[in-house]
Motif scaffolding. Sequence first.
Motif, PDB file in Angstrom:
ATOM      1  N   PHE A 144       0.866  -1.191   0.000  1.00 26.19           N
ATOM      2  CA  PHE A 144       0.000   0.000   0.000  1.00 26.19           C
ATOM      3  C   PHE A 144       0.903   1.241   0.000  1.00 26.19           C
ATOM      4  O   PHE A 144       1.003   1.953   0.993  1.00 26.19           O
ATOM      5  CB  PHE A 144      -0.883   0.026   1.250  1.00 26.19           C
ATOM      6  N   TRP A 145       1.568   1.520  -1.113  1.00 22.35           N
ATOM      7  CA  TRP A 145       2.548   2.610  -1.110  1.00 22.35           C
ATOM      8  C   TRP A 145       1.898   3.984  -1.061  1.00 22.35           C
ATOM      9  O   TRP A 145       2.568   4.973  -0.799  1.00 22.35           O
ATOM     10  CB  TRP A 145       3.471   2.497  -2.324  1.00 22.35           C
ATOM     11  N   SER A 146       0.569   4.088  -1.307  1.00 30.15           N
ATOM     12  CA  SER A 146      -0.112   5.387  -1.233  1.00 30.15           C
ATOM     13  C   SER A 146      -0.838   5.578   0.093  1.00 30.15           C
ATOM     14  O   SER A 146      -1.417   6.636   0.324  1.00 30.15           O
ATOM     15  CB  SER A 146      -1.119   5.511  -2.379  1.00 30.15           C
ATOM     16  N   LEU A 147      -0.824   4.574   0.955  1.00 27.98           N
ATOM     17  CA  LEU A 147      -1.644   4.603   2.171  1.00 27.98           C
ATOM     18  C   LEU A 147      -1.168   5.682   3.140  1.00 27.98           C
ATOM     19  O   LEU A 147       0.026   5.821   3.403  1.00 27.98           O
ATOM     20  CB  LEU A 147      -1.604   3.231   2.856  1.00 27.98           C
ATOM     21  N   GLU A 148      -2.147   6.435   3.670  1.00 27.27           N
ATOM     22  CA  GLU A 148      -1.857   7.485   4.645  1.00 27.27           C
ATOM     23  C   GLU A 148      -2.409   7.153   6.031  1.00 27.27           C
ATOM     24  O   GLU A 148      -1.844   7.594   7.033  1.00 27.27           O
ATOM     25  CB  GLU A 148      -2.443   8.820   4.161  1.00 27.27           C
ATOM     26  N   GLU A 149      -3.514   6.403   6.084  1.00 30.20           N
ATOM     27  CA  GLU A 149      -4.114   6.044   7.375  1.00 30.20           C
ATOM     28  C   GLU A 149      -4.395   4.547   7.394  1.00 30.20           C
ATOM     29  O   GLU A 149      -5.075   4.021   6.511  1.00 30.20           O
ATOM     30  CB  GLU A 149      -5.412   6.825   7.608  1.00 30.20           C
ATOM     31  N   LEU A 150      -3.876   3.860   8.413  1.00 33.58           N
ATOM     32  CA  LEU A 150      -4.071   2.418   8.572  1.00 33.58           C
ATOM     33  C   LEU A 150      -4.666   2.159   9.949  1.00 33.58           C
ATOM     34  O   LEU A 150      -4.068   2.496  10.970  1.00 33.58           O
ATOM     35  CB  LEU A 150      -2.744   1.678   8.417  1.00 33.58           C
ATOM     36  N   ASN A 151      -5.856   1.559   9.968  1.00 35.52           N
ATOM     37  CA  ASN A 151      -6.533   1.234  11.225  1.00 35.52           C
ATOM     38  C   ASN A 151      -7.062  -0.188  11.133  1.00 35.52           C
ATOM     39  O   ASN A 151      -8.029  -0.460  10.423  1.00 35.52           O
ATOM     40  CB  ASN A 151      -7.677   2.225  11.480  1.00 35.52           C
ATOM     41  N   ILE A 152      -6.420  -1.120  11.826  1.00 33.21           N
ATOM     42  CA  ILE A 152      -6.891  -2.507  11.888  1.00 33.21           C
ATOM     43  C   ILE A 152      -7.055  -2.902  13.355  1.00 33.21           C
ATOM     44  O   ILE A 152      -6.684  -3.995  13.772  1.00 33.21           O
ATOM     45  CB  ILE A 152      -5.931  -3.465  11.155  1.00 33.21           C
ATOM     46  N   SER A 153      -7.638  -1.994  14.135  1.00 37.31           N
ATOM     47  CA  SER A 153      -7.790  -2.212  15.569  1.00 37.31           C
ATOM     48  C   SER A 153      -8.932  -3.173  15.876  1.00 37.31           C
ATOM     49  O   SER A 153      -9.788  -3.460  15.037  1.00 37.31           O
ATOM     50  CB  SER A 153      -8.028  -0.868  16.272  1.00 37.31           C
ATOM     51  N   SER A 154      -8.922  -3.667  17.111  1.00 36.46           N
ATOM     52  CA  SER A 154      -9.986  -4.534  17.649  1.00 36.46           C
ATOM     53  C   SER A 154     -10.182  -5.779  16.789  1.00 36.46           C
ATOM     54  O   SER A 154     -11.293  -6.139  16.422  1.00 36.46           O
ATOM     55  CB  SER A 154     -11.302  -3.749  17.774  1.00 36.46           C
ATOM     56  N   ASN A 155      -9.086  -6.435  16.443  1.00 30.49           N
ATOM     57  CA  ASN A 155      -9.122  -7.719  15.763  1.00 30.49           C
ATOM     58  C   ASN A 155      -8.292  -8.710  16.576  1.00 30.49           C
ATOM     59  O   ASN A 155      -7.983  -8.459  17.738  1.00 30.49           O
ATOM     60  CB  ASN A 155      -8.600  -7.570  14.333  1.00 30.49           C
ATOM     61  N   PHE A 156      -7.926  -9.825  15.984  1.00 33.94           N
ATOM     62  CA  PHE A 156      -7.170 -10.861  16.684  1.00 33.94           C
ATOM     63  C   PHE A 156      -5.862 -11.145  15.941  1.00 33.94           C
ATOM     64  O   PHE A 156      -5.457 -12.291  15.786  1.00 33.94           O
ATOM     65  CB  PHE A 156      -8.007 -12.139  16.810  1.00 33.94           C
ATOM     66  N   ILE A 157      -5.214 -10.091  15.490  1.00 38.59           N
ATOM     67  CA  ILE A 157      -3.972 -10.227  14.743  1.00 38.59           C
ATOM     68  C   ILE A 157      -2.819 -10.399  15.733  1.00 38.59           C
ATOM     69  O   ILE A 157      -2.652  -9.588  16.647  1.00 38.59           O
ATOM     70  CB  ILE A 157      -3.748  -9.007  13.846  1.00 38.59           C
ATOM     71  N   TYR A 158      -2.034 -11.463  15.546  1.00 34.35           N
ATOM     72  CA  TYR A 158      -0.977 -11.777  16.508  1.00 34.35           C
ATOM     73  C   TYR A 158       0.386 -11.806  15.815  1.00 34.35           C
ATOM     74  O   TYR A 158       0.515 -11.582  14.618  1.00 34.35           O
ATOM     75  CB  TYR A 158      -1.255 -13.104  17.211  1.00 34.35           C
ATOM     76  N   GLY A 159       1.433 -12.093  16.614  1.00 34.82           N
ATOM     77  CA  GLY A 159       2.792 -12.098  16.093  1.00 34.82           C
ATOM     78  C   GLY A 159       3.411 -10.706  16.156  1.00 34.82           C
ATOM     79  O   GLY A 159       2.847  -9.773  16.727  1.00 34.82           O
ATOM     80  N   GLU A 160       4.577 -10.561  15.564  1.00 35.13           N
ATOM     81  CA  GLU A 160       5.288  -9.290  15.589  1.00 35.13           C
ATOM     82  C   GLU A 160       4.765  -8.340  14.507  1.00 35.13           C
ATOM     83  O   GLU A 160       4.282  -8.785  13.465  1.00 35.13           O
ATOM     84  CB  GLU A 160       6.790  -9.512  15.402  1.00 35.13           C
TER      85      GLU A 160
END
Length: 557
Positions: A144-160
Amino acid sequence: MKNFLVSFCLLFLILAIFTPISIGQLTPSESRILFQVQKLLEYPGALQGWTNWTNFCYLPPTPSLKVVCTNNRLTELTVIGNKSSPSHSPKPVSGNFAISQQTLSKSFSIDSFFTLLTKLSNLKVLSLVSLGLWGPLPAKINRFWSLEELNISSNFIYGEIPTSLSSMKNLRSIVLADNLFNGSVPDLKSLAALEELNLGNNHLGPGFPSLGNSLVSIILRNNSMRSEIPPTLRNFDLLQKLDISSNKFVGPIPAFVFSLPSIQYLILAHNQLSGAFSNNATCNGKLQVVDISQNLLIGKLPSCIGSKSLNRTVLDSWNCLSGGKSKYQHPYSFCHKEALAVKPPAKTQEQESKIKLGLLLGVIGGVVCAAAVIGLLILVIIKRAGQRNREDKFDRSMVEKIYVRSSPNPNIDARRVPQMMRLPTLGLPPYRVFTLEEIDDATDNFDATNLMGEGSQGQVYKGWLRDGLLVQVKCVKLKQKQLPQNLNQSMEALSKLRHRHLVSLLGHCTVTCQDHPTTASTVFIVLENISNGSLVDHLTGKAQTKSDYQIIKKRVN
């Protein structure tokens, strides 16, 4: 007249309310991607009701869905589901992640999901909240080379958190809060445009992350960080909110945090901060809220915080303060004992001497290795210089036969390749093997508008690589008898043929049959784009237009 004005105002309000915030019609390829997103997210409520007749660019925004189009491309996608977050879900008995009713099903693949999403190359805002996403965040997020805002909150994403996030230079906001991330936060100092960072409610630590000083808001609450407050925060002149509560930060509170030029909210509660405040500590006049409760602080509050005449909220309970605003304090002995228990052990004199000895041995070893490497380089240069005299004796026609016929041993000794083969690439990128996703992205999923021509071997499409380089992509259908081994040998040989008067190969992508995984069915060849015609056209004066790929057609076939 009065009634007419009232009617006109009402009509204007209705049009203003129902006029969509984006205009245009999505391309068919991006519309298909949205339908695939709907399927992979297992048809959440926010994406219900979509049909083949849905014009996504005119969908009215709702609290759970927002789609914005610009120039027929999707630039914003916000989807908010109703799944519970990890902080509000029952903890698994084993302590490990477990699929539940609050996550997507076992068949969900976060890697396939983001592979699909990254084809929306014009996205500037991506918000995927409370959708039950699970799995490690793929490193391909940086596509996503044009991305300015990233919000992936309140999920179950784990790892580093993948280090590739630090290469997304346009990011202004990163919100990964309320997930299951662990490990260290990657170095984000290179993100010069970053203003908001919210990593709260994870398992990140132990060190304070390395950040750029353009941040306005830093939220790291409820993690596993155990370090001192770094002195580098002194340079964060734009910082308005700092929330590092519910961690295990140790050591004293630096006096400068109260006087940062833009600070308004300072939340340091529920840590193991200890010691007394500096006598000359001053506060910024914009400071509105200070929460230092549930620590191991002693002594008196700075006058700019302890004064009751200021209109400022200060929470200081359950420390060992004297004369604080709250009467709920521990005795001094409690804080002294706890501070000794959490204080990092001091290095003994013996440990320091061992460290110095190790550094000395490391320096000596580095000098010896450097001398050995320099000597080896000198030997190699002398050896190559002696063999250059024989270079002109090499049969050029034999080299041509080797490249055209793709002999079983294409790894030609670089010292015997003639000078023409070792000229600079004239600013072209090195040869590489492309993925099918990159080929789709370059040609806009082989859009018909990018088709340049079609011959007996296949079609040729115009495309753009991610660095902006204009290329041509030739699609070659292979026969069953053509083995991948022979194909790879041919590509390796042709990739070395670089000259200012020849069209260069930049890479290829091989697609295999599912029924015959050992046999290549299609190869996509990425060629340098030359727009002025071939040498034959200029010599013969023909007006016929030929694509540049025809110059090396015989070599590829």
